[in-house]
Design a protein around this motif. Structure first.
Motif, mmCIF file in Angstrom:
data_model
loop_
_atom_site.group_PDB
_atom_site.id
_atom_site.type_symbol
_atom_site.label_atom_id
_atom_site.label_comp_id
_atom_site.label_asym_id
_atom_site.label_seq_id
_atom_site.Cartn_x
_atom_site.Cartn_y
_atom_site.Cartn_z
ATOM 1 N N MET A 1 73.176 82.149 46.158
ATOM 2 C CA MET A 1 73.209 83.523 45.645
ATOM 3 C C MET A 1 74.532 84.203 45.978
ATOM 4 S SD MET A 1 70.949 86.788 46.684
ATOM 5 C CE MET A 1 71.958 87.003 48.125
ATOM 6 N N ILE A 2 75.084 84.892 45.006
ATOM 7 C CA ILE A 2 76.309 85.666 45.267
ATOM 8 C C ILE A 2 76.077 87.105 44.825
ATOM 9 C CG2 ILE A 2 77.868 83.715 45.022
ATOM 10 C CD1 ILE A 2 78.469 84.679 42.186
ATOM 11 N N GLU A 3 76.939 87.954 45.291
ATOM 12 C CA GLU A 3 76.881 89.347 44.854
ATOM 13 C C GLU A 3 78.208 89.703 44.213
ATOM 14 O OE1 GLU A 3 74.270 92.650 47.076
ATOM 15 O OE2 GLU A 3 75.675 91.584 48.342
ATOM 16 N N VAL A 4 78.179 90.274 43.026
ATOM 17 C CA VAL A 4 79.419 90.734 42.408
ATOM 18 C C VAL A 4 79.344 92.242 42.218
ATOM 19 C CG1 VAL A 4 80.005 88.586 41.263
ATOM 20 C CG2 VAL A 4 78.538 90.217 40.108
ATOM 21 N N VAL A 5 80.514 92.831 42.182
ATOM 22 C CA VAL A 5 80.582 94.286 42.015
ATOM 23 C C VAL A 5 81.211 94.570 40.668
ATOM 24 C CG1 VAL A 5 81.486 96.415 42.973
ATOM 25 C CG2 VAL A 5 80.922 94.523 44.480
ATOM 26 N N LEU A 6 80.547 95.381 39.884
ATOM 27 C CA LEU A 6 81.105 95.735 38.580
ATOM 28 C C LEU A 6 81.401 97.232 38.571
ATOM 29 C CD1 LEU A 6 78.499 93.577 37.905
ATOM 30 C CD2 LEU A 6 79.993 93.451 35.921
ATOM 31 N N VAL A 14 78.226 99.024 40.183
ATOM 32 C CA VAL A 14 76.972 98.367 40.542
ATOM 33 C C VAL A 14 77.230 97.051 41.262
ATOM 34 C CG1 VAL A 14 75.478 99.386 38.813
ATOM 35 C CG2 VAL A 14 76.838 97.408 38.211
ATOM 36 N N ARG A 15 76.381 96.802 42.241
ATOM 37 C CA ARG A 15 76.390 95.489 42.899
ATOM 38 C C ARG A 15 75.244 94.700 42.313
ATOM 39 N NH1 ARG A 15 79.168 95.366 47.786
ATOM 40 N NH2 ARG A 15 78.093 93.520 48.565
ATOM 41 N N VAL A 16 75.511 93.491 41.921
ATOM 42 C CA VAL A 16 74.468 92.685 41.307
ATOM 43 C C VAL A 16 74.344 91.369 42.056
ATOM 44 C CG1 VAL A 16 73.702 91.595 39.192
ATOM 45 C CG2 VAL A 16 74.968 93.711 39.073
ATOM 46 N N LYS A 17 73.095 91.051 42.404
ATOM 47 C CA LYS A 17 72.845 89.733 43.001
ATOM 48 C C LYS A 17 72.646 88.749 41.874
ATOM 49 C CE LYS A 17 70.502 91.013 47.270
ATOM 50 N NZ LYS A 17 70.789 92.447 47.237
ATOM 51 N N CYS A 18 73.320 87.613 41.965
ATOM 52 C CA CYS A 18 73.091 86.619 40.923
ATOM 53 C C CYS A 18 73.405 85.222 41.467
ATOM 54 C CB CYS A 18 73.939 86.924 39.702
ATOM 55 S SG CYS A 18 75.644 87.269 40.071
ATOM 56 N N ASN A 19 73.047 84.242 40.710
ATOM 57 C CA ASN A 19 73.384 82.871 41.063
ATOM 58 C C ASN A 19 74.731 82.530 40.465
ATOM 59 O OD1 ASN A 19 71.025 82.299 42.447
ATOM 60 N ND2 ASN A 19 69.961 81.670 40.576
ATOM 61 N N ASP A 20 75.382 81.537 41.022
ATOM 62 C CA ASP A 20 76.678 81.213 40.429
ATOM 63 C C ASP A 20 76.534 80.341 39.187
ATOM 64 O OD1 ASP A 20 75.973 78.957 41.674
ATOM 65 O OD2 ASP A 20 77.776 78.749 42.923
ATOM 66 N N ASP A 21 75.300 79.893 38.911
ATOM 67 C CA ASP A 21 75.147 79.184 37.639
ATOM 68 C C ASP A 21 74.526 80.073 36.560
ATOM 69 O OD1 ASP A 21 72.718 79.289 38.781
ATOM 70 O OD2 ASP A 21 72.197 77.178 38.476
ATOM 71 N N ILE A 55 79.339 81.366 29.142
ATOM 72 C CA ILE A 55 80.019 80.639 30.218
ATOM 73 C C ILE A 55 79.491 81.129 31.565
ATOM 74 C CG2 ILE A 55 82.271 80.266 31.285
ATOM 75 C CD1 ILE A 55 83.403 80.425 28.419
ATOM 76 N N THR A 56 79.343 80.192 32.498
ATOM 77 C CA THR A 56 78.733 80.572 33.781
ATOM 78 C C THR A 56 79.769 81.207 34.721
ATOM 79 O OG1 THR A 56 79.179 78.434 34.775
ATOM 80 C CG2 THR A 56 77.076 78.693 33.650
ATOM 81 N N TYR A 60 83.941 80.567 35.617
ATOM 82 C CA TYR A 60 84.988 81.583 35.686
ATOM 83 C C TYR A 60 85.510 81.767 37.105
ATOM 84 C CZ TYR A 60 84.685 83.421 30.900
ATOM 85 O OH TYR A 60 84.765 83.576 29.552
ATOM 86 N N GLU A 61 84.988 80.957 38.013
ATOM 87 C CA GLU A 61 85.368 81.035 39.427
ATOM 88 C C GLU A 61 85.141 82.435 39.989
ATOM 89 O OE1 GLU A 61 89.072 79.201 40.318
ATOM 90 O OE2 GLU A 61 88.659 77.485 39.017
ATOM 91 N N ILE A 62 83.986 82.955 39.688
ATOM 92 C CA ILE A 62 83.591 84.248 40.266
ATOM 93 C C ILE A 62 82.852 83.962 41.557
ATOM 94 C CG2 ILE A 62 82.153 86.282 39.948
ATOM 95 C CD1 ILE A 62 82.663 85.948 36.929
ATOM 96 N N HIS A 63 83.351 84.522 42.657
ATOM 97 C CA HIS A 63 82.762 84.224 43.952
ATOM 98 C C HIS A 63 82.069 85.449 44.526
ATOM 99 C CE1 HIS A 63 84.856 80.515 43.625
ATOM 100 N NE2 HIS A 63 86.022 81.120 43.524
#
Lengths: 73, 404
Positions: A1-6, A14-21, A55-56, A60-63
């Motif tokens: 699980m990763i968290e990205v900030v948009l 927003v912070r979103v929890k998501c999987n890297d796939d 595309i996952t 896109y190498e989003i960490h």
């Protein structure tokens, strides 16, 4: 699980929890659920790269903890 | 300013008609080359030529969301506001399907509720193919009637939020709209007459025989029959599993959760009640056979009958409720009587239960077990409430749970 900030730099961040796939399309759905904006009206990009729906995040190498730009269309 | 609205244009829904297109899409249209080159200075007449050249519909596409020519022309029509007659001519013309769709779309945006239904519904009988540009720039195939259905039933099409219109049945109940005439109406009436004659024979045949007979029936007649029996039967049609689940829960609450007349899940729910006599049991078996086989086909067709069905359902609601109450009372009696009734009931169910001849209680247990299992799968019971919440959201969107 990763968290990205948009961030749309108009007051929505927003912070979103998501999987890297997850795909970008999935991410948009999650953002849509959090913000109330339609998923198909969301555009995610980083500088001038507009991310494509099928595309996952991994590709896109989003960490974890990375920030993305949120635009609307 | 070339992008001004015609000063003579009437405001629609209290605002400039161009505002019906959202700001972002609007500015995308103004920047578009097709708009600048082809749509400059169009009038109602010259717009027709451009509309005839259309070869696809669609909203916006590609990474930076370019609008399609279709969208540009819709915008142009909003700008110059052609007279209503012209729009109706667009819709009525038979030769150019894209002109027709363009007219229909414009009318949906600007017309009154009754006009929308009155002029758009006849297009349900137009089955010509239409090319539609998807958001990713690919084309997909659709049909005029599908587009019309989208316009009439959805609130969003071609990247434009459509203004709300009243539901058909509200308009019907106010009396501003006649019940819809389906193009298939006459066929059905003929069939109905024919069937009335045949039904006398039906009564004489025994069960087993009848089953075979019904299996071989034409779907049209089957459905027709169905319609008539609808008074003691509800059918819900939905594809969305969440929605389905919700309806199930609603129903369970409504009928008190323990049912002899059973709820059945799957793609279609059938709820039957008030089965005291053999006759009705037999009826139900018949539905089941039909439901299993014809469900998909039926659903498409049902669209035609939707208005009518709904009306009937509404009418029945009152009757139904009292029905179920009386039923629960009679059920108590039945329980006291002993298993006699029930046994009979069970034995009559046979043909559909391939998977299990078990009775309701075991079935319910299985269901519960399944639910529990599902819960474990989708990770909503995660100790961290935040993650559990996220997983719940993901499940509702149809995504896999988070990997931790």
């Amino acid at each position: 699980m990763i968290e990205v900030v948009l961030n749309d730099r108009l007051g929505k961040k927003v912070r979103v929890k998501c999987n890297d796939d997850d795909t970008i399309g999935d991410l948009k759905k999650l953002v849509a659920a959090q913000t109330g904006t339609r998923a198909d009206k969301i555009r995610i990009q980083k500088w001038y790269n507009i991310y494509k729906d099928h595309i996952t995040l991994k590709d896109y190498e989003i960490h974890d903890g990375m920030g993305l730009e949120l635009y609307y269309n | 300013m070339a992008n001004r609205t015609d000063p003579a244009a009437k405001s629609i829904r209290g605002t400039n008609p161009q505002n019906l297109v959202e700001k972002i899409v609007r500015s995308k249209i103004y920047q578009n080359t097709y708009w600048k080159e082809q749509c400059f200075g169009l009038t109602a007449e010259t717009l027709v030529d451009k509309a005839m050249e259309l070869d696809h519909v669609g909203g916006t596409f590609g990474g930076n969301r370019k609008p399609t020519p279709f969208m540009c022309l819709v915008m142009k029509m909003l700008q110059i506001q052609p007279e209503k007659e012209i729009v109706i001519e667009f819709i009525k013309n038979d030769d150019y399907k894209y002109v027709r769709v363009l007219g229909a779309f414009y009318l949906r945006l600007t017309g009154s509720d009754t006009d929308v239904y009155q002029y758009l519904e006849p297009l349900y009988n137009d089955y010509r193919k239409i090319r539609r540009k998807l958001a990713d720039g690919n084309f997909s195939l659709t049909h005029v009637d599908e587009v019309i259905d989208e316009l009439l039933t959805k609130d969003y099409s071609c990247d434009i939020a459509l203004p709300r219109i009243k539901k058909r049945w509200t308009l019907e109940s106010i009396g501003t709209l006649e019940p819809r005439k389906s193009a298939l109406e006459e066929d059905f009436e003929e069939e109905e007459d024919k069937e009335d004659a045949e039904q006398l024979d039906d009564g004489l045949e025994d069960d087993a025989h009848e089953k075979d007979y019904y299996r071989g029936r034409s779907p049209v007649r089957d459905r027709d029959k169905d319609r008539r029996h609808d008074s003691h039967r509800y059918r819900f049609l939905c594809t969305d599993s969440v929605q389905l689940r919700r309806i199930e829960i609603m129903i369970e609450a409504m009928i008190g959760n323990e049912d002899a007349g059973e709820t059945e899940t799957g793609t279609g729910i059938v709820i039957e009640k008030g089965k005291e006599d053999r006759d009705r049991d037999r009826d139900r078996d018949r539905y089941r056979l039909r439901d299993e086989k014809d469900y998909g086909r039926d659903r498409d067709r049902d669209r035609d009958w939707e208005g009518r069905d709904r009306e009937r359902r509404d009418r029945d609601r009152g009757r139904r409720r009292s029905h179920s109450r009386s039923r629960s009372r009679s059920r108590d009696r039945k329980d006291r009587d002993g298993g006699d009734h029930r046994k009979r009931h069970r034995s009559s169910i046979s043909p559909r239960r391939r998977d299990g001849a078990e009775d309701n209680s075991t079935r319910e247990e299985a269901k519960k077990k399944k639910e529990k299992k599902e819960k474990k799968d989708d990770g909503t019971d995660h100790p961290d409430p935040e993650i559990a919440e996220a997983n719940r959201l993901r499940a509702s969107l149809g995504l896999k749970p988070l990997k931790v």
